[in-house]
Structure formats: C-alpha cells, structure tokens
Motif scaffolding. Structure first.
Motif, PDB file in Angstrom:
ATOM      1  N   GLY A 118      42.075  45.026  31.866  1.00 27.03           N
ATOM      2  CA  GLY A 118      40.979  46.084  31.907  1.00 27.03           C
ATOM      3  C   GLY A 118      40.360  45.846  33.289  1.00 27.03           C
ATOM      4  O   GLY A 118      40.106  47.192  33.933  1.00 27.03           O
ATOM      5  N   TYR A 119      40.219  44.911  33.899  1.00 20.56           N
ATOM      6  CA  TYR A 119      39.787  44.773  35.188  1.00 20.56           C
ATOM      7  C   TYR A 119      40.431  45.805  36.438  1.00 20.56           C
ATOM      8  O   TYR A 119      39.999  46.647  37.006  1.00 20.56           O
ATOM      9  CB  TYR A 119      39.558  43.589  35.829  1.00 20.56           C
ATOM     10  CG  TYR A 119      38.782  43.241  36.942  1.00 20.56           C
ATOM     11  CD1 TYR A 119      37.404  42.817  36.815  1.00 20.56           C
ATOM     12  CD2 TYR A 119      39.050  43.482  38.380  1.00 20.56           C
ATOM     13  CE1 TYR A 119      36.595  42.716  38.054  1.00 20.56           C
ATOM     14  CE2 TYR A 119      38.350  43.329  39.232  1.00 20.56           C
ATOM     15  CZ  TYR A 119      37.108  42.886  39.145  1.00 20.56           C
ATOM     16  OH  TYR A 119      36.427  42.710  40.418  1.00 20.56           O
ATOM     17  N   ILE A 120      41.872  45.732  36.183  1.00 21.01           N
ATOM     18  CA  ILE A 120      42.551  46.341  37.323  1.00 21.01           C
ATOM     19  C   ILE A 120      42.641  47.909  36.811  1.00 21.01           C
ATOM     20  O   ILE A 120      42.657  48.717  37.693  1.00 21.01           O
ATOM     21  CB  ILE A 120      44.304  45.827  37.194  1.00 21.01           C
ATOM     22  CG1 ILE A 120      44.022  44.335  37.665  1.00 21.01           C
ATOM     23  CG2 ILE A 120      45.115  46.624  38.292  1.00 21.01           C
ATOM     24  CD1 ILE A 120      45.294  43.505  37.191  1.00 21.01           C
ATOM     25  N   ARG A 121      42.542  48.397  35.431  1.00 20.95           N
ATOM     26  CA  ARG A 121      42.689  49.536  34.878  1.00 20.95           C
ATOM     27  C   ARG A 121      41.293  50.218  35.714  1.00 20.95           C
ATOM     28  O   ARG A 121      41.270  51.302  36.077  1.00 20.95           O
ATOM     29  CB  ARG A 121      42.652  49.896  33.670  1.00 20.95           C
ATOM     30  CG  ARG A 121      44.111  49.669  32.916  1.00 20.95           C
ATOM     31  CD  ARG A 121      44.006  49.659  31.542  1.00 20.95           C
ATOM     32  NE  ARG A 121      45.429  49.560  30.813  1.00 20.95           N
ATOM     33  CZ  ARG A 121      45.981  50.737  30.496  1.00 20.95           C
ATOM     34  NH1 ARG A 121      45.355  51.754  30.573  1.00 20.95           N
ATOM     35  NH2 ARG A 121      47.232  50.418  29.809  1.00 20.95           N
ATOM     36  N   ARG A 122      40.247  49.601  35.474  1.00 23.50           N
ATOM     37  CA  ARG A 122      38.797  49.877  35.871  1.00 23.50           C
ATOM     38  C   ARG A 122      39.058  50.272  37.284  1.00 23.50           C
ATOM     39  O   ARG A 122      38.328  51.551  37.685  1.00 23.50           O
ATOM     40  CB  ARG A 122      37.929  48.932  35.695  1.00 23.50           C
ATOM     41  CG  ARG A 122      36.504  49.412  35.776  1.00 23.50           C
ATOM     42  CD  ARG A 122      35.887  50.132  34.542  1.00 23.50           C
ATOM     43  NE  ARG A 122      34.521  50.397  34.708  1.00 23.50           N
ATOM     44  CZ  ARG A 122      33.729  51.114  35.364  1.00 23.50           C
ATOM     45  NH1 ARG A 122      34.433  52.118  35.922  1.00 23.50           N
ATOM     46  NH2 ARG A 122      32.611  51.229  35.320  1.00 23.50           N
ATOM     47  N   ASP A 133      29.759  36.637  41.251  1.00 23.39           N
ATOM     48  CA  ASP A 133      31.148  36.094  41.550  1.00 23.39           C
ATOM     49  C   ASP A 133      31.158  34.940  40.252  1.00 23.39           C
ATOM     50  O   ASP A 133      32.058  34.541  39.818  1.00 23.39           O
ATOM     51  CB  ASP A 133      31.410  35.426  42.933  1.00 23.39           C
ATOM     52  CG  ASP A 133      31.682  36.715  43.830  1.00 23.39           C
ATOM     53  OD1 ASP A 133      31.808  38.042  43.041  1.00 23.39           O
ATOM     54  OD2 ASP A 133      31.674  36.539  44.925  1.00 23.39           O
ATOM     55  N   ALA A 134      29.940  34.306  40.438  1.00 22.90           N
ATOM     56  CA  ALA A 134      29.760  32.879  39.721  1.00 22.90           C
ATOM     57  C   ALA A 134      30.043  33.359  38.231  1.00 22.90           C
ATOM     58  O   ALA A 134      30.523  32.526  37.188  1.00 22.90           O
ATOM     59  CB  ALA A 134      28.675  32.279  39.730  1.00 22.90           C
ATOM     60  N   PHE A 172      40.449  29.551  40.163  1.00 21.27           N
ATOM     61  CA  PHE A 172      40.387  30.016  41.642  1.00 21.27           C
ATOM     62  C   PHE A 172      41.413  31.105  41.852  1.00 21.27           C
ATOM     63  O   PHE A 172      41.010  32.106  42.610  1.00 21.27           O
ATOM     64  CB  PHE A 172      40.509  28.658  42.438  1.00 21.27           C
ATOM     65  CG  PHE A 172      40.564  29.047  43.833  1.00 21.27           C
ATOM     66  CD1 PHE A 172      39.501  29.426  44.698  1.00 21.27           C
ATOM     67  CD2 PHE A 172      41.809  29.182  44.466  1.00 21.27           C
ATOM     68  CE1 PHE A 172      39.438  29.488  46.049  1.00 21.27           C
ATOM     69  CE2 PHE A 172      41.888  29.378  45.726  1.00 21.27           C
ATOM     70  CZ  PHE A 172      40.817  29.608  46.753  1.00 21.27           C
ATOM     71  N   ALA A 173      42.407  30.612  41.369  1.00 21.64           N
ATOM     72  CA  ALA A 173      43.672  31.673  41.657  1.00 21.64           C
ATOM     73  C   ALA A 173      43.424  32.936  40.973  1.00 21.64           C
ATOM     74  O   ALA A 173      43.867  34.000  41.727  1.00 21.64           O
ATOM     75  CB  ALA A 173      44.825  30.949  41.166  1.00 21.64           C
ATOM     76  N   LEU A 174      43.158  33.066  39.888  1.00 13.39           N
ATOM     77  CA  LEU A 174      43.146  34.326  39.258  1.00 13.39           C
ATOM     78  C   LEU A 174      41.718  35.016  40.006  1.00 13.39           C
ATOM     79  O   LEU A 174      41.997  36.380  40.204  1.00 13.39           O
ATOM     80  CB  LEU A 174      42.912  34.194  37.643  1.00 13.39           C
ATOM     81  CG  LEU A 174      42.389  35.433  36.802  1.00 13.39           C
ATOM     82  CD1 LEU A 174      43.472  36.633  37.026  1.00 13.39           C
ATOM     83  CD2 LEU A 174      42.411  35.068  35.453  1.00 13.39           C
ATOM     84  N   ARG A 193      40.057  39.828  43.095  1.00 14.32           N
ATOM     85  CA  ARG A 193      39.256  40.237  44.160  1.00 14.32           C
ATOM     86  C   ARG A 193      40.144  40.895  45.392  1.00 14.32           C
ATOM     87  O   ARG A 193      39.893  41.883  45.899  1.00 14.32           O
ATOM     88  CB  ARG A 193      38.574  38.817  45.046  1.00 14.32           C
ATOM     89  CG  ARG A 193      37.659  39.468  45.993  1.00 14.32           C
ATOM     90  CD  ARG A 193      36.656  38.551  46.542  1.00 14.32           C
ATOM     91  NE  ARG A 193      35.566  39.212  47.397  1.00 14.32           N
ATOM     92  CZ  ARG A 193      34.475  38.384  47.783  1.00 14.32           C
ATOM     93  NH1 ARG A 193      34.122  37.398  47.084  1.00 14.32           N
ATOM     94  NH2 ARG A 193      33.489  39.231  48.534  1.00 14.32           N
ATOM     95  N   ALA A 194      41.295  40.438  45.438  1.00 15.79           N
ATOM     96  CA  ALA A 194      42.241  40.863  46.498  1.00 15.79           C
ATOM     97  C   ALA A 194      42.934  42.072  46.052  1.00 15.79           C
ATOM     98  O   ALA A 194      42.860  43.193  46.901  1.00 15.79           O
ATOM     99  CB  ALA A 194      43.564  40.052  46.773  1.00 15.79           C
ATOM    100  N   LEU A 195      43.453  42.322  44.838  1.00 17.49           N
ATOM    101  CA  LEU A 195      43.687  43.689  44.214  1.00 17.49           C
ATOM    102  C   LEU A 195      42.439  44.838  44.420  1.00 17.49           C
ATOM    103  O   LEU A 195      42.587  45.888  44.659  1.00 17.49           O
ATOM    104  CB  LEU A 195      43.854  43.575  42.696  1.00 17.49           C
ATOM    105  CG  LEU A 195      45.172  42.869  42.592  1.00 17.49           C
ATOM    106  CD1 LEU A 195      45.407  42.692  40.966  1.00 17.49           C
ATOM    107  CD2 LEU A 195      46.337  43.582  43.102  1.00 17.49           C
ATOM    108  N   ALA A 196      41.064  44.213  44.241  1.00 10.37           N
ATOM    109  CA  ALA A 196      39.968  45.135  44.239  1.00 10.37           C
ATOM    110  C   ALA A 196      39.918  45.807  45.696  1.00 10.37           C
ATOM    111  O   ALA A 196      39.614  47.005  45.869  1.00 10.37           O
ATOM    112  CB  ALA A 196      38.864  44.549  43.927  1.00 10.37           C
ATOM    113  N   LEU A 197      40.135  44.911  46.430  1.00  8.67           N
ATOM    114  CA  LEU A 197      40.049  45.276  47.908  1.00  8.67           C
ATOM    115  C   LEU A 197      40.974  45.982  48.672  1.00  8.67           C
ATOM    116  O   LEU A 197      40.992  46.996  49.434  1.00  8.67           O
ATOM    117  CB  LEU A 197      39.837  43.923  48.869  1.00  8.67           C
ATOM    118  CG  LEU A 197      38.410  43.171  48.550  1.00  8.67           C
ATOM    119  CD1 LEU A 197      38.164  41.927  49.177  1.00  8.67           C
ATOM    120  CD2 LEU A 197      37.295  44.127  48.654  1.00  8.67           C
TER     121      LEU A 197
END
Length: 204
Positions: A98-102, A134-135, A165-167, A172-176
């Motif tokens: 859902g996060y990536i679709r968004r 983020d937290a 941490f990895a996920l 975050r990297a995908l979002a940017l």
C-alpha cells in the motif's frame, strides 16, 4: 489548485473551517511540489487556495504549524485499511504494498510529504517534524514483525530491529527515488514485486 468556487453559504462554521484548512493544505502541497519547501509562505498559500493572504496564519499560526499539519494529514491513513488488519505478517505485507502504491497514485499531498521528507536531511525544523513520524512508522513495522514471530508466520531467525531498519530504509529510498525516474515506473507492479520479495525474505 483547490477549487473554492462552491458557495459556502449553507455550510456550518465548522464545515467552513474544515473546508478552508483542506484548501490551504492542498495549496501548500502544490507549492511544495512545484517550487520546493522554501517557496512556501503563509501569504502565498492563502492566495493559492483562493482565500485572503492572512487566512493561513489564522488557521495554522506559522509556516512550521502549516507544514506540521500537512505532514500529519498526509501520513494519517497513508495506507488505507491497515486499521482493520490484525498485526502480523499479512498486515506488514499490506503496508509495504500500500505504501508503494500510494507513492504512485498522484496525490499532491503524498508527493509533498515525500519532498519534505527528502528536504528534512538538510533542514533542522523539517527534521523535527519527521522525527515523530519516522518513529511511528518504525514502531508499526516492528510490531508486525514481532507479531509474526509470535504466531509463527515469520521465520524465527529474523531479528525485528534489523529488519525494521532495512525495511524502513527501503521504503524511504523508494519514496525519494520514484519521483526522480526519467521513465515512470508502474508503481502498482513494483508494489506487488517488493511485497513478494519481503514475503520470501521473512518466511524462508
């Protein structure tokens, strides 16, 4: 630009306030996406939303207050339906997809959230806005991993802190990165692919 042409004559005071705040947040998001966070002023946001120059100050008090409201509103319900899911592996996978679709759905507030997130690394005030956000996301991810370990759907060798941490770093990297791609990617397909990669990583 937010359409403020519909008459508000029959709206209650609360409805008018909510409508104005929504328009102001959309206006701020549009400015952030078009010109960057530095371009945002309360006066410009008010004008872009179709109101007076002073209305954003009346509703949010300061630019920081406006950005804080935008960040909170954008992240709230960022992935619809999660509140109805039981903690565990399937909820975590739904969060990932859902996060990536968004990120690819074209919503200007989601896009502005990502722009602000990227700028936070060099801006102390923005960094403070995202520290709590983020937290909260990390805690959400970790809670699902721990629940999956407890019910046996996540492999027992998985370290919750390490995977969190990895996920988080990947999301975050995908979002940017996604908005910077010269050839747009199919976010829905990417979301499904990443979801299945994490399913295999967490269960094998």
């Amino acid at each position: 630009m937010f359409d403020n042409s519909v008459t508000t004559g029959r709206l209650t005071q609360r409805e008018r306030r909510e409508r104005a705040e929504e328009a102001l947040l959309v206006g701020a998001a549009e400015l952030i996406v078009a010109e960057g966070p530095a371009a945002v002023t309360l006066a410009r946001v008010g004008e872009r939303a179709g109101y007076s120059r002073g209305i954003a100050s009346h509703h949010f008090g300061s630019k920081q207050g406006l950005l804080d409201a935008l960040v909170r509103r954008a992240q709230s319900g960022f992935v619809p339906g999660l509140a109805d899911c039981q903690p565990g592996l399937e909820r975590l996978l739904a969060l990932i997809e859902g996060y990536i679709r968004r990120l690819g759905d074209g919503d200007v507030r989601a896009h502005a959230f990502v722009v602000l997130w990227g700028a936070a690394s060099a801006d102390g005030e923005l960094a403070a806005l995202f520290r709590e956000r983020d937290a909260a996301l990390r805690a959400d991810v970790r809670g699902d991993i721990v629940a999956g370990l407890a019910d046996g759907t996540v492999h027992p060798d998985i370290d919750p802190d390490e995977i969190t941490f990895a996920l988080f770093a990947q999301l975050r990297a995908l979002a940017l990165q996604l908005p910077r791609e010269s050839t747009p990617l199919d976010a829905a397909h990417l979301a499904r692919t990443v979801r299945e990669l994490w399913r295999r990583a967490l269960t094998s």
